[in-house]
Structures are given as C-alpha cells and as structure tokens.
Design an enzyme around this catalytic site. Structure first.
Site, PDB file in Angstrom:
ATOM      1  N   CYS A 156      20.345  24.637  22.832  1.00  0.00           N
ATOM      2  CA  CYS A 156      19.070  24.978  23.468  1.00  0.00           C
ATOM      3  C   CYS A 156      18.207  23.739  23.675  1.00  0.00           C
ATOM      4  O   CYS A 156      17.104  23.830  24.190  1.00  0.00           O
ATOM      5  CB  CYS A 156      18.320  26.031  22.657  1.00  0.00           C
ATOM      6  SG  CYS A 156      17.916  25.477  21.003  1.00  0.00           S
ATOM      7  N   GLU A 158      19.400  20.868  14.092  1.00  0.00           N
ATOM      8  CA  GLU A 158      18.555  19.782  14.588  1.00  0.00           C
ATOM      9  C   GLU A 158      18.587  18.570  13.664  1.00  0.00           C
ATOM     10  O   GLU A 158      18.069  17.513  14.006  1.00  0.00           O
ATOM     11  CB  GLU A 158      17.097  20.256  14.709  1.00  0.00           C
ATOM     12  CG  GLU A 158      16.899  21.303  15.758  1.00  0.00           C
ATOM     13  CD  GLU A 158      15.511  21.899  15.699  1.00  0.00           C
ATOM     14  OE1 GLU A 158      14.710  21.652  16.603  1.00  0.00           O
ATOM     15  OE2 GLU A 158      15.221  22.636  14.715  1.00  0.00           O
ATOM     16  N   ASN A 163      17.370  17.804  21.180  1.00  0.00           N
ATOM     17  CA  ASN A 163      16.234  16.865  21.240  1.00  0.00           C
ATOM     18  C   ASN A 163      15.995  16.267  19.860  1.00  0.00           C
ATOM     19  O   ASN A 163      15.884  15.054  19.699  1.00  0.00           O
ATOM     20  CB  ASN A 163      14.961  17.577  21.717  1.00  0.00           C
ATOM     21  CG  ASN A 163      15.182  18.337  23.004  1.00  0.00           C
ATOM     22  OD1 ASN A 163      16.048  17.973  23.787  1.00  0.00           O
ATOM     23  ND2 ASN A 163      14.430  19.399  23.210  1.00  0.00           N
ATOM     24  N   ASP A 164      15.912  17.149  18.886  1.00  0.00           N
ATOM     25  CA  ASP A 164      15.689  16.637  17.530  1.00  0.00           C
ATOM     26  C   ASP A 164      16.952  16.035  16.940  1.00  0.00           C
ATOM     27  O   ASP A 164      16.900  15.005  16.269  1.00  0.00           O
ATOM     28  CB  ASP A 164      15.144  17.748  16.620  1.00  0.00           C
ATOM     29  CG  ASP A 164      13.637  17.870  16.776  1.00  0.00           C
ATOM     30  OD1 ASP A 164      12.973  16.820  16.769  1.00  0.00           O
ATOM     31  OD2 ASP A 164      13.138  18.992  16.939  1.00  0.00           O
ATOM     32  N   HIS A 176      -4.378  17.542  41.540  1.00  0.00           N
ATOM     33  CA  HIS A 176      -3.814  18.823  41.109  1.00  0.00           C
ATOM     34  C   HIS A 176      -3.042  19.490  42.239  1.00  0.00           C
ATOM     35  O   HIS A 176      -2.056  20.185  42.002  1.00  0.00           O
ATOM     36  CB  HIS A 176      -4.928  19.726  40.577  1.00  0.00           C
ATOM     37  CG  HIS A 176      -5.264  19.404  39.150  1.00  0.00           C
ATOM     38  ND1 HIS A 176      -6.447  19.749  38.557  1.00  0.00           N
ATOM     39  CD2 HIS A 176      -4.541  18.770  38.205  1.00  0.00           C
ATOM     40  CE1 HIS A 176      -6.445  19.329  37.308  1.00  0.00           C
ATOM     41  NE2 HIS A 176      -5.297  18.736  37.078  1.00  0.00           N
TER      42      HIS A 176
END
Ligand code: PEP
Ligand code: MG
Length: 844
Positions: free
Chosen positions: A776, A705, A728-729, A468
C-alpha cells in the site's frame, strides 16, 4: 483590549500550539543569541499563528513567514515561523492579515503547512520575541519548557524607564550616502535586518536605509523589514553624525559581504519577482502562435469561446446600518456553509483551496473593515467590496508572485458574496463541446463550475502558474496556459485552436496537416486512457489468469467515489489520520463511525482496510501533541501512539467495528515492530467485539514498514490475517534515509534491492502461513515497480485511485513467469538505479 497586568505590563500569549523552549535552542545565532530581542521559542504542532495580544500588524513579510505586531507604543513583537523559512519564498504560508490590520488576541494571523516546513527548513522552532526595545523588558511567565496551547501566557512586557543616555546623537556634519544593489538572495529579511542593526548600533550617527520612497532607521529591524527590499534592489544607506562615514562604510561592507546569503554570482542580479509569471511577449506570431506560461500540462483541440463576466452592479448606498449588517452576516453565513459543504465533498487540491477560501472568509480584519464601511453608510455589497479590494491590491502590490496569485482568491470571495447579496448568482457556465476557454482571468469557483465534459482547456490573459486556478486545472487534468497577455483578445470567437500546454503554446487556425497530427496524438492518448478505464471495472487477472487485487488508497469519502469510478476493487489503506487532521480536538466516536460508514457505503460493499491512526513522525495531529523528539521517525508514532493513548485506540476500534455490514471493514495496524504489538491490538479488538456482540471474527492485518517486521514476517503471519507493505516507511528505515529530508530525496527509492529483498522476505513469510501480502506504499503506484512486486509474490496492490485503470491494464498484460524472472533479476541488482534500468527494459 490590551491584556494588561498591574503596573502596565502587557501579557503575551502563546501564538501557536507546540512545545515551548528557550531561544537558545533555536539553531540560528540571530535568534539564539538574542540579537533581535528576548523571548521564547515554540516548536509548533499546530498550523496557525495567532495574535499573542491585541495590537496592530506592523509588518507581514511578503513570504508570509514572519509577522510583527505593535502591542503598544515601543513594544513590537516578532513571530518568525521557523528558521530560514524565507527561503521557501512563500510556499507553505497563507497570510491571513495584512500590515495595518488591527487584531485581537487569538486572531489567526498566518496559516502554515507544517509538513512542508519540516521538510523544507532547517528548523521549525518559532521565536516569539520582543524586538529590541528601550521601553519594555521581557519577564517570562509559565514553565520555561513544556507543552503550550494557543493562548497560554508566555511572557510579560514590563515597561522600562527610558534612558537619557540612549537619546539619538545630535545632528553633526554632512549627510554621507552610498547606494548599492542588494546581493542577498532573499532580500532584507529578519536575519540580515538583525545583522544590519547590530552594526548600526555601534555608531553614534543616525543611519537610514532607503529603498525607493521608503526609508527605515537602520537600528530598527522591523522598519528594515518593511522596506520590502529584495535581491537586486537598489538601496541607499544614508547617515549623518560624527562617525557617519565609517558607519556607512561598515554597513555597506556588511551588505556587500552577502552575510552568508549572497545570491549565486552567475545569476544576473534578479529583478523583483514580477507579480505574474514572466510573461512571454503577447504577440501572435506570423504562423499563428501565441505563447503563454504552462499552468497545467496536456494537449487539447477545440474552438475559442470567450468568457465574459461583467462586474456585478451594486447600489453603493445602504438602507440602514443594522439592516445592511444583517444582510452581510447572512451572506457570509450562507457562503461559509456552502464552502463547508463543498470542502466536505472535495478532495486533493480542490479541498485545500476551498479550505483556504473558508479561512479567508473568516478573516476578522475583513469583517471589521466591512462593518466599518456599513457604519459609514455603505450597502452590504459595497462594504464587502470596499473591505476586500484593498486587501487584494495589497497582495498584488507586494510584487510577490505567489501572494499576488492569492489576490484572485480574494476576488473570488468578493464575487461570491456580492452575487449572494444582489441575488444574481452566476449561472453555471455552459459552453458547447470542444471549447477552449479564453478569459481575461478565471477565478477558482468559476473553474470549478465549468463542465469538464465540454471545456477541454483554457487560456487566460493574466494569472500565474502557481495560482489556485492552475493547481485546480492540473487536478482536473485540464490543459491550461496563463499570462498570455492582451493578444488573447485578438483571437476570433470560434477559431480553431490547438492548445499545447506542454509546449506553452496556443496555435490559432492551424493548417490541415498540423491539425491532423494533433488529432492523431490526442486520439492516441485518449484511446490508451479510455481502454484502461473501460476495462477498469473488471476484476484484475494476469495474462495467465492469476488474480491480483487492485485497490486504492483513500484519505476521504470523496476519494472513495473517485476510486470506485476508476475501478478500484476495494480500499487497501484508509489513512484515517487524514480524516481528522485539521482539528483541535480528537474526533468523537460518533464522528468516526459516521465517516467510516460513509466511506464503506461509497465503496458499495467493496473491502475497506482501515488503518489505525498513524499519527506522529511526519504526521502530527493538533489534538494530540506529541512532545518534541530528537528522532521523531524513531519515536512515538503509528501504533505506539495508540498504546500511549489507549482510549483513543479503543474508540477507533469501536467506531470501525460499528460499521455495517460487519466484515466489510478490516483493521490494519501501522508501524508494527514485533508480534506483541499485534497481540495487544487483537486483545482490544476481541474485547470490543464481545461488547458489541459481534460473533464473526474480524480480520486484523499488519503493515510491514519496519525492517524488523519484514524479517520476522513469518512470525507475524502466524497471527496476522494479512500483511501489507508500507514501502514509504520501509524504504526510509531500510536505507536509513529520512523520507522527509530533501538532502536524501534523490536516493530514497523503494526499488532499492534492499527494500525489494525485504518485500520478498515478507511474501515468503506470509506464504508460509497462507496469508496474502499486499503493498500500500508508493511503490504500488509505480508502473515500473508493479511487475517486480507481482513477481515477488504480492497479490494486492493499493494505489492512487487515478492510476488504478492503468495498473489493472498493465497487470492484465503480464505473465507470472516473466514477472518472477524479472523480480529475481532485480534482487541481484546493485542499486535502485540499476533496478530502474532493468524495469524500463522489461516494459519496453
Ligand atoms: C507507507 O509507509 O508506505 C504507508 C503506506 O504509510 P504512510 O505513507 O501513510 O506512512
Ligand atoms: Mg507508513
């Protein structure tokens, strides 16, 4: 208390939320054919495995993907999260208990990252089964198929009469033994254990498998798992009895066959994965270099300063159990509240690390162990130490690098609680400017407490590259090396150092020329970053003056502050589902309003585009279980979920419209496929607006999208106030490539000309009705894509906050004519790879 039914049956309860199904549906014959035992499958929608009954943890795989609980004598229950998840080597799993822990029904046992598992494993359906047992049988409870919530009864374990004929064969003859090196890539995990058992039961001989000092009955998959045998380990098969020779042969042959999981033969038989990263020899070379392992990249120059943290002294003896327990409870509550507060204001890696610490702090096992120590006379501090240290040691002793690194988190919790109890809270760690911190080890909370203005990097003797601390360092942009070994102590305090984390090397006392070169390099990088940052606050215009808005994508309030600091001109996408992911219940209206208002305030009046909940597909929400779908990406997701749950949709819209000042928030609808969907949302917006007495119109835009939305952008733009492309989509649907499928990960690129043509079509459609088009999706954060997007007609880019300064600087250097010509050329390319070559040439 064991949850018993009449007749001594034990009721097993669903250990996770999800969709219950038959074992036969699991795409792995070991489970589907009941080779390991009978039970049910659960396709999870939550993120936690809970205890299905009271019992004792018999085994917890070092990789955290499977846990066995002894429910009663002879009744062991296995919960194996997903199929082939052993191959993830611990990624995505946080074990919350350890072998030997007593657990109560409902206790959290393992936390898992469902997104990661869905992407990395062939299936996440989780078998919950009674490991093959002579003493109990499984009797199903509840519906065979359908949704289950944590705690729903799923089956009962019904005691059976022991069969005399199954008694072990009497001892006969010599012990036959064979040793072999394990060729299995993932060692003996559930599947090989089941196969070994399957072979072993065909013989009457008593067969054991032995690794080091541990021995396991080859007929017991659980015992085999607890061997902890890994690739390359030497294991011994021993048998005695009439057919011992053939039995040993059969098992040795089975193991040597690799069972379909043989490691790459080119690879040398792997040594057990060390508990820390393979450390370089800890020796300072004649030219003053000490090698390490890169935990966080970058280059820094500074002076050596050592962090010494003495162990906090505590009085081991308590003053009375009641008082000590009260003190411990108080300290636990205080730290719990602090962690909660720290988590609320943190984002990204820091947030998930703090969340992991909170989960550890709530561990019942730890608390019970501490309570037992207090009852035995220990002070609260001593009890907490006594409870936590063996757990940390157990993690280290697994020999698994990832688990060993989690031990640091436990030490961190130990120190924080003990400091609270003793009242010697660690002072903020202050160092002079240009410090390169040297430490034996650094705990996550210590790193968070450092002043990043003065500490320019750090080197630790221990640690690992996926700890971490390493993750945090990377998120803070702090160069860091770990596993540097004891030679780190030989560095004199104040020495001049060049920390080149990219090259995994620390240069001690560099000569003037080396130092000058390093300074020049650091200065060049800093200048580039600073220049972009310095100009980041100004509104973004292209070289010829055309206005391009550069916004940021947000998932939390903390993100909003970072975005503003980086010069974001607003938020082009607030992923509202991220605000409420880790919850069991839907957020209330008041909670939603408060979150949106806080983000709007943090943006200081800048525009805030709030996307309606985009649950489903790759983003499940525990409070809204969506039945398993054959094709989730093509199923109930985005706005379709809102229509399926109208109250949820209406509540969210009401919460957004309550944000002051009215107009700062705009609404964006995800996963639009047709204009009807926009109309339905608009109807709700108008109704709620009227109800709240809001006279001003509210801006409602759509996300592009789906290919359907892209090619009908002109129709959508007639009624939508703006269009924002979710690349992205759009990419996954245009290319028919699942964005979460690693098999196609290399080819799913938004710069594919098909996607670019759809963006061009969107811009044309929007322009026809005087609407603006934004992006976006991830393409807006891709510096190679930015000139093309602008050239296609995109006028708003909503990117990752950290990249806003660089994107603004880039846009300011671009001419619209050049971008248009460049975009036109990109549309004529044959592939994404060609577009990327073109884009690199354009930037050169
Ligand atoms: C997109 O699809 O590009 C997008 C921005 O939405 P998400 O990534 O949240 O699905
Ligand atoms: Mg999307």
């Amino acid at each position: 208390m064991i949850d018993e039914q009449a007749g001594g049956s034990i009721v097993l309860h669903a250990p996770m939320q999800g969709w219950r199904c038959a074992l036969a549906e699991i795409p792995d014959p070991v489970f589907a054919q009941g080779m390991l035992g009978a039970g049910v499958g659960i396709d999870p929608t939550g993120d936690t495995v809970h205890a299905p009954c009271d019992g004792t943890i018999r085994a917890l795989q070092p990789t955290g993907h499977a846990v066995t609980i002894a429910a009663a004598e002879g009744a062991e229950v296995l919960i194996h999260v997903g199929v082939d998840t052993v191959a993830l080597e611990g990624r995505g799993f946080t074990p919350l208990v350890a072998a030997g822990d007593r657990v109560r029904r409902g206790d959290p046992l393992i936390r898992f990252d469902l997104d990661l598992l869905v992407q990395g494993a062939p299936s996440v359906i989780t078998p919950v089964l009674l490991l093959d047992s002579d003493r109990y049988a499984v009797s199903p409870l509840g519906e065979a198929e359908g949704p289950v919530a944590v705690g729903d009864p799923i089956f009962a374990l019904v005691p059976q009469q022991a069969s005399a004929s199954e008694a072990p064969a009497p001892y006969e003859g010599e012990v036959v033994a064979r040793e072999l090196q394990l060729p299995l890539a993932h060692g003996i995990h559930a599947r090989p254990a089941a196969r070994i058992r399957e072979t072993a039961v065909r013989f009457s001989a008593e067969i054991s498998m032995i690794k080091g000092e541990r021995s396991a009955n080859a007929r017991s998959p659980v015992a085999l798992l607890t061997l902890g045998a890994r690739l390359g380990d030497l294991v011994r098969i021993e048998a005695h009895g009439a057919d011992a020779e053939t039995a040993v042969d059969a098992i040795a042959t089975l193991i040597a066959s690799g069972m379909g999981e043989a490691a790459d033969p080119q690879q040398a038989p792997a040594a057990p994965q060390p508990a820390v990263a393979p450390a370089p020899a800890s020796v300072i070379s004649s030219d003053g270099r000490l090698a390490g392992v890169t935990a966080s990249p970058g280059l820094a120059i500074g002076h050596a300063r050592t962090l010494h943290l003495a162990e906090i002294e505590i009085d081991p003896a308590g003053v009375g159990a009641e008082e000590e327990q009260a003190r411990l409870d108080q300290a636990l509550r205080t730290l719990g509240r602090r962690l909660e507060g720290e988590t609320a204001t943190a984002s990204g890696a820091r947030r998930s690390i703090l969340a992991a610490h909170r989960a550890m702090l709530e561990d019942e096992g730890l608390r019970e162990a501490a309570a037992a120590a207090i009852a035995a006379g220990a002070s609260a501090g001593q009890a907490w130490r006594t409870a936590i240290r063996p757990q940390a040691e157990a993690l280290r002793a697994t020999g698994d690098a990832h688990l060993a690194e989690r031990a640091d988190d436990m030490r961190d919790l130990e120190r924080r609680i003990v400091s609270l109890l003793v009242g010697v809270e660690d002072a903020p760690i202050a160092f002079p400017p240009d410090t390169i911190l040297l430490a034996e080890d650094l705990l996550p909370s210590q790193l968070m407490a450092l002043d990043p203005a003065n500490v320019v990097g750090f080197c630790v003797e221990k640690g690992g590259p996926t700890s971490h601390v390493a993750i945090l360092a990377a998120s803070m942009g702090l160069p860091a090396l770990v596993a540097m070994g004891p030679a780190l102590h030989e560095i004199a305090e104040g020495s001049m150092l060049i920390l080149d984390a990219d090259a995994a090397s620390l240069q001690i006392g560099p000569d003037a020329e080396t130092l000058a070169k390093a300074h020049a390099l650091v200065a060049e990088r800093r200048a580039r970053r600073l220049e972009a940052q310095a100009n980041a606050a100004a509104p973004c215009h292209m070289a010829g003056g055309e206005r391009i808005e550069v916004f940021a994508n947000l998932g939390s309030r903390a993100d909003a502050e970072v975005a503003v600091a980086n010069g974001a001109e607003g938020c082009g996408l607030l992923r509202t589902e991220f605000l409420f992911l880790e919850r069991e219940t839907a957020p209330s209206l008041a909670e939603q309003t408060a979150e949106y208002q806080a983000i709007a305030d943090a943006l200081g009046g800048r525009s805030l585009i709030v996307r309606l909940l985009d649950i489903g597909g790759d983003k499940p929400a525990p409070y809204l279980p969506i039945p398993a779908e054959e094709n989730p990406a093509l199923g109930l997701r985005g706005i379709r979920v809102g229509f399926a749950h109208p109250q949820l949709l209406e509540d969210q819209i009401r919460a957004i419209l309550r944000v002051q000042p009215i107009g700062q928030c705009r609404i964006m609808v995800p996963m639009i496929a047709s204009i009807d969907e926009l109309r339905r949302v608009r109807e709700v917006v108008d109704r709620v607006r009227a109800e709240l007495g809001i006279a001003e119109p509210v801006s409602v835009g759509v996300m592009i999208e789906t290919p359907a939305a892209a090619v009908t952008a002109d129709l959508l733009a007639r009624e939508a106030d703006f269009l924002s492309v979710g690349t992205n989509d759009l990419t996954q649907y245009a290319l028919a490539m699942d964005r979460g499928n690693p098999a196609v990960a290399g080819a799913i690129d938004g710069l594919h000309p098909a996607v670019l043509r759809m963006i061009a079509e969107t811009c044309r459609g929007a322009a026809r009705h005087d609407r603006w088009t934004g992006v976006c999706g991830g393409l807006a954060s891709d510096l190679l894509a930015v000139p093309i997007l602008v050239g296609l007609g995109v006028t708003e880019l909503s990117a990752t906050a950290a990249l806003v300064p660089e994107i603004k600087a880039l846009v300011a250097s671009l001419s619209m004519d050049a971008c248009r010509a460049h975009a036109a050329a990109a549309l004529q390319c044959g592939s994404a790879a060609e577009v990327r070559i073109l884009a690199r040439e354009f930037r050169a």
